[in-house]
Design a protein around this motif. Structure first.
Motif, PDB file in Angstrom:
ATOM      1  N   LYS A 114     -35.514  46.335 -50.339  1.00 53.66           N
ATOM      2  CA  LYS A 114     -35.843  47.759 -50.217  1.00 53.66           C
ATOM      3  C   LYS A 114     -34.588  48.553 -49.874  1.00 53.66           C
ATOM      4  CE  LYS A 114     -36.957  49.189 -46.401  1.00 53.66           C
ATOM      5  NZ  LYS A 114     -36.284  49.994 -45.386  1.00 53.66           N
ATOM      6  N   ASP A 115     -33.817  48.078 -48.899  1.00 54.52           N
ATOM      7  CA  ASP A 115     -32.590  48.772 -48.502  1.00 54.52           C
ATOM      8  C   ASP A 115     -31.575  48.813 -49.641  1.00 54.52           C
ATOM      9  OD1 ASP A 115     -33.696  49.155 -45.992  1.00 54.52           O
ATOM     10  OD2 ASP A 115     -32.575  47.515 -45.051  1.00 54.52           O
ATOM     11  N   TYR A 116     -31.494  47.725 -50.397  1.00 55.59           N
ATOM     12  CA  TYR A 116     -30.573  47.672 -51.533  1.00 55.59           C
ATOM     13  C   TYR A 116     -30.932  48.741 -52.567  1.00 55.59           C
ATOM     14  CZ  TYR A 116     -28.160  46.011 -55.699  1.00 55.59           C
ATOM     15  OH  TYR A 116     -27.370  45.939 -56.819  1.00 55.59           O
ATOM     16  N   THR A 117     -32.210  48.785 -52.949  1.00 54.73           N
ATOM     17  CA  THR A 117     -32.610  49.745 -53.982  1.00 54.73           C
ATOM     18  C   THR A 117     -32.488  51.184 -53.480  1.00 54.73           C
ATOM     19  OG1 THR A 117     -34.960  49.529 -53.392  1.00 54.73           O
ATOM     20  CG2 THR A 117     -34.123  48.117 -55.170  1.00 54.73           C
ATOM     21  N   TYR A 118     -32.780  51.403 -52.197  1.00 55.45           N
ATOM     22  CA  TYR A 118     -32.618  52.741 -51.631  1.00 55.45           C
ATOM     23  C   TYR A 118     -31.144  53.141 -51.646  1.00 55.45           C
ATOM     24  CZ  TYR A 118     -32.446  56.639 -48.422  1.00 55.45           C
ATOM     25  OH  TYR A 118     -32.198  57.867 -47.871  1.00 55.45           O
TER      26      TYR A 118
END
Length: 161
Positions: free
Chosen positions: A89-93
């Motif tokens: 999630k953090d990567y895509t954000y």
């Protein structure tokens, strides 16, 4: 009467927050993955509209593959699987944030705003790198070596440009 409404609203808010926080681990992971997918969609839309790019970058495709591999590798370790989903999630954000801030940097005519966008894009880039590092290390030394070689090649190409 107003006090009763406030108490009722407070109870409802407390119940909703408790329900969301105490969902099953599988449900929480599913929500993180849904958010990640929406961030990938935002990233793709920005690429298509702003840069005319139709396909995902090879790095994004690699990370999707790595996430799938790691999700399967740790499917019986709930805590690790949750951390993995949070990283995804953090990567895509961060990917979407970097992309948008780079675009705003290029479009900004104000130096102060331009510097702020550049700084935000840089922060997102660093988060992306750290998550890539974690994924590569979880997969093994061969993946980490490939990642380092790819980064070295990109750096050399950028310096030659």
């Amino acid at each position: 009467m107003t006090i009763i409404y406030i108490i009722i609203v407070g109870i409802v808010v407390w119940w909703v927050l408790k329900t969301l926080a105490s969902g099953t681990p599988a449900k929480r992971i599913e929500k993180l993955e849904e958010f990640a997918e929406s961030m990938l969609s935002s990233y793709r839309t920005t690429n298509k509209v702003s840069y005319g790019q139709e396909n995902d970058d090879p790095e994004v495709l690699r990370m999707k593959d790595w996430y799938t591999r790691l999700r399967e590798k740790y499917k019986h370790e709930g805590t690790r699987l949750f951390q993995l989903a949070e990283d995804w999630k953090d990567y895509t954000y961060s990917l979407s944030s970097k992309n948008i801030n780079n675009y705003l940097f290029l479009e900004s005519e104000d130096t102060e705003n331009s510097n702020a966008y550049s700084s935000k894009a840089r922060d997102s880039y660093l988060r992306i790198e750290e998550i890539e590092n974690r994924f590569a290390e979880m997969l093994g030394s061969q993946f980490r070596q490939e990642l380092d070689a790819e980064r070295k090649k990109k750096k050399e190409e950028a310096e030659a440009f």
